[in-house]
Design a protein around this motif. Structure first.
Motif, mmCIF file in Angstrom:
data_model
loop_
_atom_site.group_PDB
_atom_site.id
_atom_site.type_symbol
_atom_site.label_atom_id
_atom_site.label_comp_id
_atom_site.label_asym_id
_atom_site.label_seq_id
_atom_site.Cartn_x
_atom_site.Cartn_y
_atom_site.Cartn_z
ATOM 1 N N THR A 286 0.179 8.755 -7.235
ATOM 2 C CA THR A 286 0.680 9.234 -5.952
ATOM 3 C C THR A 286 1.581 10.434 -6.224
ATOM 4 N N GLU B 199 1.629 6.702 1.323
ATOM 5 C CA GLU B 199 0.639 5.738 0.863
ATOM 6 C C GLU B 199 0.341 5.941 -0.621
ATOM 7 N N ARG B 200 0.018 4.858 -1.279
ATOM 8 C CA ARG B 200 -0.378 4.954 -2.691
ATOM 9 C C ARG B 200 -1.666 5.751 -2.807
ATOM 10 N N THR C 125 0.807 -1.215 0.000
ATOM 11 C CA THR C 125 0.000 0.000 0.000
ATOM 12 C C THR C 125 0.838 1.262 0.000
ATOM 13 N N THR C 126 2.137 1.127 0.207
ATOM 14 C CA THR C 126 2.992 2.307 0.231
ATOM 15 C C THR C 126 3.670 2.510 -1.118
#
Length: 295
Positions: free
Chosen positions: A182, A28-29, A2-3
């Motif tokens: 992102t 975070e994405r 998720t990062t």
């Protein structure tokens, strides 16, 4: 995973000078992450390490799940980058330069060159060496975002843009986030970060001072109170007001907490004029720097 960015214990030394002193970050994405600090704080150094333009002295770095030092062209193709000091020269036109970038990326983003140029009032047919700083910056913005990267690293992106185009840029960043990009946005212009970021990290002298979401930072900042009374008021009546300054019948300070409690505090006092306004993020940054400096 998720990062989009994970940084642990990042250190960068230039000889005896330590530019980054053990940074930890997790982006975070799908978020816009603001990276705030004064010039020389370590913002650009961090971004260059994330892009493998610099190698760290120590620490573990993952960008989109990969080590930037070994990710190679496949990883770089998923990134967008706008450097803090954009240098464009030569006889190529903006159109030729951006078309070249699209070709290097396998054609990705070619169809967005014209609409983005129109949006930013960019003349694509002039040689880049003849463009003003602001127009060169527009080319940098377009090339960084036109291919809808998974992660965009933007270093002082609004430098040279006029206020209207700065707002257009921030609108574009929101759109890119909503489309799945992102965005790691470095700036010392706090108002633009406040208007677009989901979370913010404050960096000073190569160390992270605080990381939090914008709403929490706003709540922590409190409100600036400015009140004029029509008669004398004992100072005890203003208990709870921080950094209180009183000049005759005029008082000012900072209120943190529930506004209802403030109203109860002021109830029954002879008030001629009352103003309560949110403090801006710049004031909070200065608070954080003062606190960190005395810790």
């Amino acid at each position: 995973m998720t990062t989009a960015i994970t940084v642990e214990g990042l250190v960068k030394d230039y000889g005896s000078f330590r530019a980054l002193d053990g940074i930890d970050l997790a982006v975070e994405r799908g978020e816009v992450f603001g990276f705030i600090g004064p010039n020389g704080a370590g913002k650009s150094t961090t971004i260059r390490i994330l892009l493998d333009l610099l190698r760290p002295t120590a620490g573990d770095i993952r960008v989109l799940g990969e080590d930037p030092a070994t990710g190679g062209p496949a990883l770089r193709a998923r990134l967008g980058y706008l450097p803090g000091e954009l240098i464009l020269s030569g006889t190529a036109t903006g159109r030729q330069l951006l078309t070249h970038h699209a070709a290097v990326r396998g054609g990705r983003g070619r169809d967005r060159i014209a609409p983005l140029a129109e949006r930013f009032l960019l003349d694509l047919d002039r040689p880049v060496r003849a463009l003003s700083k602001g127009n060169k910056q527009k080319i940098g913005v377009v090339q960084a975002l036109m291919h809808r990267p998974d992660l965009a690293l933007l270093d002082e992106p609004t430098s040279g843009l006029d206020p209207l185009l700065q707002q257009e840029f921030l609108a574009l960043v929101r759109e890119e986030r909503d489309a799945g990009t992102t965005v790691f946005l470095s700036s010392h212009v706090l108002s633009e970060i406040e208007g677009v970021a989901d979370r913010v990290a404050l960096i000073r002298d190569g160390r992270i001072v605080v990381v939090d979401d914008v709403a929490a930072l706003r709540a922590a900042a409190g409100q600036r109170l400015d009140v004029t009374f029509s008669g004398d008021v004992p100072l005890q009546a203003l208990e709870g007001v921080e950094e209180l300054q009183v000049d005759g019948l005029h008082a000012r300070g900072i209120w943190r907490g529930d506004t209802t409690r403030l109203i109860a505090t002021l109830h029954g006092l002879p008030i001629a004029r009352l103003e309560l306004r949110d403090r801006d993020l710049e004031e909070l940054v200065l608070d954080a720097y003062r606190t960190e400096g005395t810790a």
